[in-house]
Design a protein around this motif. Structure first.
Motif, short mmCIF file in Angstrom:
data_model
loop_
_atom_site.label_atom_id
_atom_site.label_comp_id
_atom_site.label_asym_id
_atom_site.label_seq_id
_atom_site.Cartn_x
_atom_site.Cartn_y
_atom_site.Cartn_z
N ILE A 66 0.83 -1.21 0.00
CA ILE A 66 0.00 0.00 0.00
C ILE A 66 0.87 1.26 0.00
CG2 ILE A 66 -1.86 1.24 1.19
CD1 ILE A 66 -2.44 -1.37 2.73
N VAL A 67 0.54 2.20 -0.88
CA VAL A 67 1.14 3.53 -0.85
C VAL A 67 0.03 4.56 -0.72
CG1 VAL A 67 3.17 2.89 -2.20
CG2 VAL A 67 1.14 3.76 -3.37
N ALA A 68 0.38 5.75 -0.27
CA ALA A 68 -0.64 6.78 -0.06
C ALA A 68 -0.27 8.07 -0.77
CB ALA A 68 -0.79 7.05 1.44
N ILE A 69 -1.31 8.78 -1.20
CA ILE A 69 -1.18 10.14 -1.75
C ILE A 69 -2.09 11.04 -0.93
CG2 ILE A 69 -1.33 11.60 -3.78
CD1 ILE A 69 -1.27 9.08 -5.51
N ARG A 70 -1.56 12.13 -0.45
CA ARG A 70 -2.32 12.95 0.51
C ARG A 70 -2.68 14.34 -0.01
NH1 ARG A 70 -0.22 17.95 3.03
NH2 ARG A 70 -0.95 18.05 5.18
N ALA A 71 -3.88 14.79 0.38
CA ALA A 71 -4.31 16.18 0.16
C ALA A 71 -4.92 16.70 1.45
CB ALA A 71 -5.34 16.25 -0.97
N ASP A 72 -4.78 18.00 1.70
CA ASP A 72 -5.43 18.64 2.84
C ASP A 72 -6.69 19.35 2.36
OD1 ASP A 72 -3.76 20.36 1.46
OD2 ASP A 72 -2.55 20.89 3.20
N THR A 122 -2.17 -1.44 -3.73
CA THR A 122 -3.23 -0.49 -3.41
C THR A 122 -2.69 0.93 -3.28
OG1 THR A 122 -4.46 -2.18 -2.21
CG2 THR A 122 -5.02 0.11 -1.73
N VAL A 123 -3.41 1.88 -3.86
CA VAL A 123 -3.11 3.30 -3.65
C VAL A 123 -4.19 3.86 -2.74
CG1 VAL A 123 -2.75 5.56 -4.69
CG2 VAL A 123 -2.07 3.50 -5.94
N ARG A 124 -3.79 4.41 -1.61
CA ARG A 124 -4.73 5.00 -0.66
C ARG A 124 -4.74 6.52 -0.82
NH1 ARG A 124 -4.62 2.27 4.94
NH2 ARG A 124 -5.55 0.73 3.54
N LEU A 125 -5.88 7.05 -1.20
CA LEU A 125 -6.05 8.50 -1.31
C LEU A 125 -6.40 9.03 0.07
CD1 LEU A 125 -8.22 8.61 -4.56
CD2 LEU A 125 -5.73 8.44 -4.35
N VAL A 126 -5.65 10.00 0.55
CA VAL A 126 -5.80 10.51 1.91
C VAL A 126 -6.25 11.96 1.87
CG1 VAL A 126 -4.59 10.98 4.07
CG2 VAL A 126 -4.01 8.93 2.74
N PHE A 127 -7.44 12.22 2.39
CA PHE A 127 -7.98 13.58 2.48
C PHE A 127 -8.05 13.95 3.96
CE2 PHE A 127 -9.58 11.77 -1.44
CZ PHE A 127 -9.54 12.81 -2.35
N GLN A 128 -7.22 14.87 4.39
CA GLN A 128 -7.16 15.23 5.80
C GLN A 128 -7.66 16.63 6.08
OE1 GLN A 128 -2.65 15.80 6.69
NE2 GLN A 128 -3.78 17.51 7.59
N THR A 129 -8.17 16.83 7.26
CA THR A 129 -8.63 18.15 7.71
C THR A 129 -7.48 18.90 8.40
OG1 THR A 129 -9.23 17.46 9.96
CG2 THR A 129 -10.85 17.07 8.23
N ALA A 130 -7.75 20.13 8.76
CA ALA A 130 -7.00 20.90 9.76
C ALA A 130 -5.48 20.90 9.63
CB ALA A 130 -7.39 20.43 11.16
N GLU A 131 -4.99 20.99 8.39
CA GLU A 131 -3.53 21.16 8.24
C GLU A 131 -3.09 22.47 8.87
OE1 GLU A 131 0.07 22.82 6.96
OE2 GLU A 131 -1.81 23.56 6.10
#
Length: 384
Positions: A66-72, A122-131
């Motif tokens: 699994i790898v991840a790609i992140r956005a705030d 698997t590619v995990r798309l990461v959408f996070q709050t409160a950066e």
């Protein structure tokens, strides 16, 4: 995939998100929008229990590769003054590019789905709050939504990389962004009339000496080649021109790329403040609010990204002097190797972040989506 079409999709989403900026950890409209776009693609987002964050997997859901790609996702409490027809009118503003980050990550979902046969995991798309509050990344981590991730990348658009032309990536190993922590110092004295200072204990005088003492840490206690910033940005105290107040409160921040320096500075701020206050017959109450560690990019992942960038024919900027700004992407890097990328998107106005007139050049946003997606494909293929 047709890059022009992908960019049109990204720009459209970015502008729709720009209209509905929300701040902090609870982002109901933003979350609803992101989830609807992912579900339209046939994906199944998983919600964070602690806030409005979410993740979404593409590929083999049973894979341990699994790898991840992140956005705030969060915005800022700034009244927008851009006059764009898609400008926010709710008193908040995406003045740091997070609308583009979300749009680019959903754009990556489009790209990855078209290239799903290339995914060896698997590619995990990461959408996070409160950066902006340095909370969102920790919430996702503590909720277990990054468990099993082997590597992570994220991209920041805008003008952080000063003078880098539009459409160029800053991809480099080692320190990229500094740690950031908050200082609160309350100097407690004894109020008196300004004409009779001897009858009280002056917290204003003491506070001024504390500021000077703290600033000496950088110039006299840490080797000059180590990047350090210590800034007192707020001084509050007093109510009348001829009354010495009973207390003064200082607030500020310190930044560094070294955990050793980070701890040393915090300890010395406390020691210096308390000692100077004692010498002036006052008292200092020091609080350090820990923010985030520095962003330190992984060498091997940088090499992979450089290869992908070259293969795609995208432009890479010259080496960039690390920023003293901070990013809670660093929280992921405490346990997961990864790289944070700057993608320069200035307009001719070159307006800085956190400005009510902030704007970005949208013409090459697709490149961020494609670069991160192709890196994910490469990583999964090479690390089965």
């Amino acid at each position: 995939m047709d890059y022009k079409k992908l960019n049109e999709i990204i720009v459209s989403m970015r502008r729709e998100l720009h209209k509905i900026p929300e701040v902090g950890t609870e982002l109901p409209q933003t979350k609803s929008y992101v989830m609807s776009k992912l579900k339209e693609l046939g994906l199944k987002p998983k919600e964070c229990k602690k806030d409005s964050g979410l993740v979404c997997d593409i590929g083999d859901r049973n894979s341990k590769n699994i790898v991840a790609i992140r956005a705030d996702m969060d915005a800022l409490p700034i009244c927008e003054e851009t006059r764009f027809d898609y400008a926010s009118t709710n008193g908040n503003m995406h003045a740091c590019g997070h609308d583009a980050h979300m749009a680019c990550l959903i754009g990556a979902a489009h790209y990855l789905l078209e290239n799903k046969n290339k995914l060896k995991g698997t590619v995990r798309l990461v959408f996070q709050t409160a950066e902006e509050l340095a909370i969102g990344a920790k919430n996702l981590i503590n909720d277990g939504l990054l468990d099993g991730v082997k590597a992570i990348v994220g991209t920041h658009v805008g003008t952080i990389a000063t003078d880098v032309p539009n459409g160029e990536f800053v991809i480099q190993e080692g320190p990229l962004m500094a740690s950031y922590d908050k200082i609160i110092i309350k100097i407690v004295g004894k109020g008196s009339h300004g004409a009779y200072p001897h009858s009280g204990v002056d917290p204003v005088l003491t506070a001024s000496q504390v500021v000077q003492g703290i600033y000496n840490i950088k110039s006299r206690e840490i080797i000059a080649t180590d990047p350090i910033v210590i800034s007192i940005c707020m001084i509050n105290g007093g109510s009348q021109y001829n009354i010495i107040p009973s207390e003064v409160v200082l607030e500020g921040t310190f930044r560094t790329f070294s955990e050793e320096n980070r701890k040393y500075i915090a300890d010395r701020i406390k020691e210096i403040s308390e000692s100077i206050a004692y010498a002036n017959r006052a008292k200092a109450e020091v609080e350090i609010i820990w923010g985030c560690p520095p962003v330190i990019n992984d060498k091997n992942i940088v090499n992979q990204l450089n290869e992908v960038c070259k293969q795609l024919g995208f432009k890479k900027a010259l080496p960039f002097a690390p920023s003293m700004g901070g990013e809670d992407f660093s929280e992921y890097l405490q346990n997961i190797p990864g790289v944070f990328i700057f993608f320069s998107t200035p307009t001719k106005k070159n307006i800085p972040h956190h400005n009510s007139k902030f704007e970005i050049n949208e013409s090459k946003l697709y490149q961020a989506s494609v670069l991160m997606s192709e890196w994910a494909i490469k990583y999964l293929g090479e690390n089965k």
